[in-house]
Design a protein around this motif. Sequence first.
Motif, PDB file in Angstrom:
ATOM      1  N   THR A  13      14.960  -4.511   7.756  1.00 33.69           N
ATOM      2  CA  THR A  13      13.590  -4.001   7.802  1.00 33.69           C
ATOM      3  C   THR A  13      13.575  -2.491   7.581  1.00 33.69           C
ATOM      4  N   ALA A  14      14.545  -1.787   8.159  1.00 38.68           N
ATOM      5  CA  ALA A  14      14.593  -0.325   8.013  1.00 38.68           C
ATOM      6  C   ALA A  14      14.711   0.063   6.539  1.00 38.68           C
ATOM      7  N   TRP A  15      15.593  -0.601   5.794  1.00 40.17           N
ATOM      8  CA  TRP A  15      15.760  -0.260   4.384  1.00 40.17           C
ATOM      9  C   TRP A  15      14.520  -0.644   3.582  1.00 40.17           C
ATOM     10  N   ILE A  16      13.983  -1.825   3.805  1.00 44.63           N
ATOM     11  CA  ILE A  16      12.815  -2.287   3.051  1.00 44.63           C
ATOM     12  C   ILE A  16      11.639  -1.332   3.246  1.00 44.63           C
ATOM     13  N   LYS A  17      11.397  -0.899   4.480  1.00 40.30           N
ATOM     14  CA  LYS A  17      10.304   0.051   4.742  1.00 40.30           C
ATOM     15  C   LYS A  17      10.587   1.408   4.110  1.00 40.30           C
ATOM     16  N   CYS A  18      11.823   1.877   4.230  1.00 41.06           N
ATOM     17  CA  CYS A  18      12.214   3.166   3.647  1.00 41.06           C
ATOM     18  C   CYS A  18      12.043   3.120   2.137  1.00 41.06           C
ATOM     19  N   LYS A  19      12.546   2.080   1.523  1.00 42.51           N
ATOM     20  CA  LYS A  19      12.472   1.935   0.069  1.00 42.51           C
ATOM     21  C   LYS A  19      11.024   1.894  -0.410  1.00 42.51           C
ATOM     22  N   GLN A  20      10.199   1.096   0.238  1.00 38.44           N
ATOM     23  CA  GLN A  20       8.793   0.981  -0.170  1.00 38.44           C
ATOM     24  C   GLN A  20       8.064   2.320  -0.036  1.00 38.44           C
ATOM     25  N   ALA A  21       8.297   3.013   1.058  1.00 44.96           N
ATOM     26  CA  ALA A  21       7.648   4.310   1.258  1.00 44.96           C
ATOM     27  C   ALA A  21       8.139   5.331   0.227  1.00 44.96           C
ATOM     28  N   TYR A  22       9.432   5.297  -0.087  1.00 47.15           N
ATOM     29  CA  TYR A  22       9.986   6.236  -1.050  1.00 47.15           C
ATOM     30  C   TYR A  22       9.392   5.998  -2.439  1.00 47.15           C
ATOM     31  N   ILE A  23       9.320   4.735  -2.847  1.00 42.93           N
ATOM     32  CA  ILE A  23       8.758   4.398  -4.156  1.00 42.93           C
ATOM     33  C   ILE A  23       7.311   4.889  -4.243  1.00 42.93           C
ATOM     34  N   LYS A  24       6.571   4.676  -3.182  1.00 44.99           N
ATOM     35  CA  LYS A  24       5.178   5.128  -3.152  1.00 44.99           C
ATOM     36  C   LYS A  24       5.109   6.653  -3.269  1.00 44.99           C
ATOM     37  N   SER A  25       6.031   7.356  -2.627  1.00 42.57           N
ATOM     38  CA  SER A  25       6.012   8.824  -2.639  1.00 42.57           C
ATOM     39  C   SER A  25       6.256   9.411  -4.028  1.00 42.57           C
ATOM     40  N   VAL A  26       6.946   8.655  -4.896  1.00 46.85           N
ATOM     41  CA  VAL A  26       7.201   9.129  -6.269  1.00 46.85           C
ATOM     42  C   VAL A  26       6.318   8.393  -7.277  1.00 46.85           C
TER      43      VAL A  26
END
Length: 101
Positions: A13-26
Amino acid sequence: MAKEFARGFYKSTAWIKCKQAYIKSVHGLCERCEKPGYIVHHKKHITPNNINDSSITLNWDNLEYLCLDCHNEEHKFNREKKSATRNGFKFNKKGELVKDE
């Protein structure tokens, strides 16, 4: 494809949330060529020794969103950097080690 030791991390869950937020940020775009992104790349690669170190695995400073072409280019560059031969040598078509001229 994730290496065996990292499969659990990439499903976390930690990676999935981090990845999704990062993609959104760029804005979903490759950070090198601005085409639609494909994969969140770890600049410092994940290893069995650092898989539990969130400063490596979940740190946005260590992430880069890349399209497939840029990601493949990155790994091609790294393979060439980590050549199996010593500088100044290469393998010829017969598989023999020869001086690179």
